[in-house]
Structure formats: structure tokens, C-alpha cells
Design a protein around this motif. Structure first.
Motif, PDB file in Angstrom:
ATOM      1  N   ASP A 197       0.811  -1.223   0.000  1.00 50.80           N
ATOM      2  CA  ASP A 197       0.000   0.000   0.000  1.00 50.80           C
ATOM      3  C   ASP A 197       0.842   1.270   0.000  1.00 50.80           C
ATOM      4  O   ASP A 197       0.418   2.303  -0.526  1.00 50.80           O
ATOM      5  N   ASP A 198       2.043   1.206   0.590  1.00 52.28           N
ATOM      6  CA  ASP A 198       2.841   2.425   0.715  1.00 52.28           C
ATOM      7  C   ASP A 198       3.947   2.543  -0.346  1.00 52.28           C
ATOM      8  O   ASP A 198       4.722   3.488  -0.330  1.00 52.28           O
ATOM      9  N   TYR A 199       4.008   1.590  -1.282  1.00 54.88           N
ATOM     10  CA  TYR A 199       5.074   1.601  -2.290  1.00 54.88           C
ATOM     11  C   TYR A 199       5.098   2.917  -3.070  1.00 54.88           C
ATOM     12  O   TYR A 199       6.140   3.584  -3.160  1.00 54.88           O
ATOM     13  N   ASN A 200       3.954   3.299  -3.656  1.00 53.19           N
ATOM     14  CA  ASN A 200       3.928   4.514  -4.472  1.00 53.19           C
ATOM     15  C   ASN A 200       4.302   5.751  -3.669  1.00 53.19           C
ATOM     16  O   ASN A 200       4.990   6.653  -4.174  1.00 53.19           O
ATOM     17  N   GLN A 201       3.876   5.812  -2.413  1.00 52.19           N
ATOM     18  CA  GLN A 201       4.188   6.979  -1.596  1.00 52.19           C
ATOM     19  C   GLN A 201       5.681   7.052  -1.283  1.00 52.19           C
ATOM     20  O   GLN A 201       6.278   8.133  -1.285  1.00 52.19           O
ATOM     21  N   ILE A 202       6.285   5.893  -1.042  1.00 52.11           N
ATOM     22  CA  ILE A 202       7.733   5.854  -0.766  1.00 52.11           C
ATOM     23  C   ILE A 202       8.515   6.372  -1.965  1.00 52.11           C
ATOM     24  O   ILE A 202       9.396   7.229  -1.834  1.00 52.11           O
ATOM     25  N   ILE A 203       8.202   5.859  -3.143  1.00 51.08           N
ATOM     26  CA  ILE A 203       8.924   6.271  -4.354  1.00 51.08           C
ATOM     27  C   ILE A 203       8.619   7.722  -4.699  1.00 51.08           C
ATOM     28  O   ILE A 203       9.502   8.465  -5.148  1.00 51.08           O
ATOM     29  N   GLU A 204       7.377   8.145  -4.475  1.00 54.81           N
ATOM     30  CA  GLU A 204       7.019   9.543  -4.732  1.00 54.81           C
ATOM     31  C   GLU A 204       7.901  10.478  -3.912  1.00 54.81           C
ATOM     32  O   GLU A 204       8.345  11.526  -4.404  1.00 54.81           O
ATOM     33  N   ASN A 205       8.161  10.104  -2.670  1.00 54.71           N
ATOM     34  CA  ASN A 205       9.020  10.932  -1.820  1.00 54.71           C
ATOM     35  C   ASN A 205      10.430  11.045  -2.416  1.00 54.71           C
ATOM     36  O   ASN A 205      11.047  12.108  -2.377  1.00 54.71           O
ATOM     37  N   PHE A 206      10.934   9.931  -2.978  1.00 57.00           N
ATOM     38  CA  PHE A 206      12.257   9.968  -3.616  1.00 57.00           C
ATOM     39  C   PHE A 206      12.249  10.931  -4.807  1.00 57.00           C
ATOM     40  O   PHE A 206      13.171  11.730  -4.974  1.00 57.00           O
TER      41      PHE A 206
END
Length: 407
Positions: free
Chosen positions: A70-79
Motif C-alpha cells: 500500500d505504501d510503495y507509491n508513496q515511498i517512491i514519490e518521496n524519492f
């Protein structure tokens, strides 16, 4: 669910637009689709965020991301955002003003190959404007596991060949080159060079810098922690090192000088580290290089002993424990400045010889065939200048003779 099945489900909408892509050496137009944002996910293998991914995996002790979490996209978005906040904000404002102008490229499973930044902006706009809910992109029926090389070449072509030089962090670029060409041998140097449309000499320099980056990280006991090279902003110094090493002849001298430079990069003794390292090049080309190396190797030993004290080397440890050691830093600075002064004195002392050598080379290479093209007045002017030069040379020779006689 594959995106190709989304047309019937309503979350993929065909458009009248196309985009040209080159795959397997064949260039053709591909249809563009409007794809609902929640059906897409970032490409964690994008070179633009290579060091960010590297840091996250190291800190969380994981080999690979779970793209279904669930948090994959948010993690990469932060990068994506942290890698260049100003660029994200600029692109976001542009999309809000005129919409998405350049379609991206995605795989059939929803992985974004080109357009991670635009996708980030659309996601952020969607937070305040739910009507912005689609990403326009070409859909490729490819699998990143089975077509990894083909997809990497496409990504490189788009981001370096078709759109010109983009604002990659130089260290991220070196990490991508190291992983794809040197370590994993996914693509050859020739394939890389052809795809990014750069000269072979330029690529060779980057490969040399990438290898030096790897060696530096091994020296500080932090192998493949590439984010440290980014945090320490080593792209400038890495570009200076090859020219410095070329100043010495033996492999032993090169290795010693390399260790000295690495120690200075770690400690950052004074101000701009690129300028500091650049000063070493002048010393390396002087008769004082042996004494400089001998003295500096003592600091290398001190640095190595200090490294043994820490089980885990990271950017925080480097800044708090190494770059705060003013005593060692001052010794490194004083050593370099001492030999820099000696080298400058030598250069000043040798300037008359160098000036005369340049004058001789100018005379030796003068094209006398051009004399016939001069007017009579111009020939007379040239002859007068030659006579004046002869008089000055006679004076210089006489002065030098007097000094030698008195010696």
C-alpha cells in the motif's frame, strides 16, 4: 489486472494522440491512452532515484520493494520529490496551467518507464482536484523481468537521447552506469554510448569516475552505499581525480595518491572539496610529490584507524565523527598548503625559462611563406621587430653570462 484489459473496465481510455518510440532499433508510432492514476505505479529501477532507492534498501535491510504494498507509491514519490523539489513544483504548475503535454511510457502491468515526475505532479494535483485523475501514456506489452535490457535501453534513449541532457544528479547517473554496464553487464559500453548519444571518450570518463566512486566507498568501509557519494557531493572531485593520477608514473604512486585523495574526500579539510582536491594536481606534477605523498600517507593511516572504530559508516557518521575532527583536518590542510607554496615558488622561479621556451616555439613554427604576402611596408616593420628581438636576446644572453661568471 493488465492495462490492456482496462479499456473494457473503463480505467483506460484511448486517445487520438500517438508518440514515436524506438524499440529493438525500430521506430514507430504508438497510441496514447488516458490511464487512471491508481492503476499505475512507479519504476523503482529508474536511474534518476538510484541513490535514494539504495539508501532506503540499506536502511531497511531489504533486497527489493514490494510493488503491491500500500505504501510503495508513496515511498517512491518521496524519492522523486526529494531528488529535485524545484523541478517538481515547476512541472506541477505547468500541468495545472496547460495540462499534461508530453505522454509517458508505461508497461502493461502499470509500471511507469518514462514520466515518473509527471505522474508525481498529477498525483499531487489530484489531492486537491479529484477531476485530475488520469495519466496520458503509451502502453507497452512488455515485462520488466523478461525484457529488462530492452526496457533499460528505451529508458536511456528517452531520458538522454530524445529529450537531451536531463537534470540527473551526476552521482545517480554514475550509479546507473555502474549497475547496468559494469556490475551486472546488462548492456555493453557500445550499447550505452549509442543509446545516450554521447562520445565514447565522455562515456569512458564516466566509467572511470564510477569505478573511483566504488573504490572510495570500499575505502571508507561502506561498499555500494552510493547515497553517501551523493550526500558528500563527490561528483566534482571524482571528475578531478583521473587527471591527478595521470601526473605520476608508477602504479604504486597512483595507489598512494588515490588513498590520499580518498582520505581528503572523507575528511573534507577545507571549504570547497573540489577546489581543494584540484590543488593536489599541481603538487603531483612537481618535484615535491614524493615528500607530499610520504607526509599525507600518515594522515591516511590516521583516517584508516578512525574508520575501524565504527561498525556502520553512513553520511551522519561521516559528518559527526570525521568531518568534525578539526585537529586532523588542520594537519591535512597545513600539509597541502605547505607543498602548494613550494610548488608555486618553483613555478615562479621557472617562469623565465618557460616564457623563453614559448617564444622559441613561436619562432620555430612561424610560416615564412607568409612573408611574400606582406606589403613592402609590412616587411620592413617585421624586419625592425626581428632586429629589436635580437637586441633584447643579446642583452638577456649577456646578463645571464655575467651572472654565471660571478657564480
Amino acid at each position: 489486472m493488465l492495462l490492456s484489459e482496462g479499456i473494457n473496465q473503463g480505467f483506460v481510455i484511448p486517445t487520438d494522440y500517438t508518440r514515436k518510440l524506438t524499440l529493438d532499433g525500430i521506430t514507430q508510432s504508438y497510441q496514447v491512452y488516458k490511464i487512471r492514476l491508481d492503476k499505475l505505479y512507479y519504476n523503482d529501477q529508474n536511474d534518476r532515484i538510484a541513490t535514494w532507492v539504495n539508501k532506503y534498501k540499506e536502511e531497511n535491510n531489504i533486497e527489493d520493494f514490494d510493488v503491491l504494498s500500500d505504501d510503495y507509491n508513496q515511498i517512491i514519490e518521496n524519492f522523486i520529490f526529494e531528488s529535485n523539489p524545484k523541478a517538481i513544483e515547476k512541472t506541477k504548475k505547468n500541468i495545472e496551467l496547460v495540462g499534461q503535454r508530453e505522454p509517458g511510457v508505461v508497461l502493461n502491468d502499470g509500471r511507469i518507464i518514462d514520466g515518473n515526475r509527471r505522474y508525481t505532479c498529477l498525483r499531487k494535483i489530484h489531492e486537491t482536484n479529484p477531476n485530475t485523475n488520469h495519466f496520458e501514456a503509451v502502453i507497452l506489452d512488455r515485462d520488466i523481468r523478461e525484457n529488462k535490457k530492452e526496457i533499460k535501453l528505451l529508458e536511456l534513449s528517452i531520458q538522454h537521447g530524445e529529450e537531451g541532457k536531463i537534470d540527473y544528479n551526476p552521482i545517480d547517473r554514475l550509479v546507473g552506469l555502474h549497475n547496468d554496464v559494469i556490475k551486472n553487464e546488462l548492456i555493453t559500453i557500445d550499447e550505452y554510448q549509442k543509446t545516450v548519444n554521447e562520445s565514447r571518450a565522455s562515456i569512458n570518463k564516466k566509467i572511470e569516475q564510477a569505478n573511483l566512486m566504488v573504490e572510495f566507498l570500499e575505502f571508507i568501509e561502506a561498499p555500494e552505499k552510493f547515497y553517501i557519494a551523493r550526500d558528500l557531493e563527490l561528483d566534482g572531485p571524482l571528475g578531478e581525480i583521473p587527471a591527478i593520477l595521470n601526473k605520476v608514473r608508477t602504479e604504486e604512486e597512483k595507489e598512494d595518491l588515490k588513498l590520499i585523495i580518498f582520505s581528503n574526500l572523507l575528511m573534507k579539510p577545507k571549504g570547497d572539496i573540489t577546489r581543494f582536491v584540484r590543488k593536489i594536481k599541481t603538487i603531483a606534477d612537481s618535484e615535491h610529490v614524493s615528500d607530499f605523498v610520504e607526509e599525507q600517507l600518515e594522515f591516511v593511516e590516521e583516517t584508516a584507524e578512525k574508520l575501524v572504530e565504527f561498525e556502520d559508516i553512513n553520511s551522519k557518521v561521516i559528518n559527526n565523527e570525521f568531518r568534525s575532527d578539526e585537529k586532523l583536518q588542520n594537519k591535512m590542510v597545513q600539509s597541502l598548503e605547505k607543498y602548494e607554496i613550494k610548488t608555486k615558488k618553483d613555478l615562479t622561479r621557472m617562469k623565465p625559462v618557460q616564457d623563453m621556451q614559448k617564444f622559441y616555439v613561436t619562432l620555430e613554427n612561424m610560416d615564412t611563406n607568409m612573408f611574400s604576402k606582406l606589403s613592402f611596408e609590412e616587411q620592413e616593420e617585421l624586419n625592425q621587430t626581428i632586429c629589436a628581438c635580437k637586441e633584447e636576446l643579446d642583452k638577456l644572453s649577456a646578463k645571464l653570462g655575467e651572472m654565471q661568471a660571478d657564480a
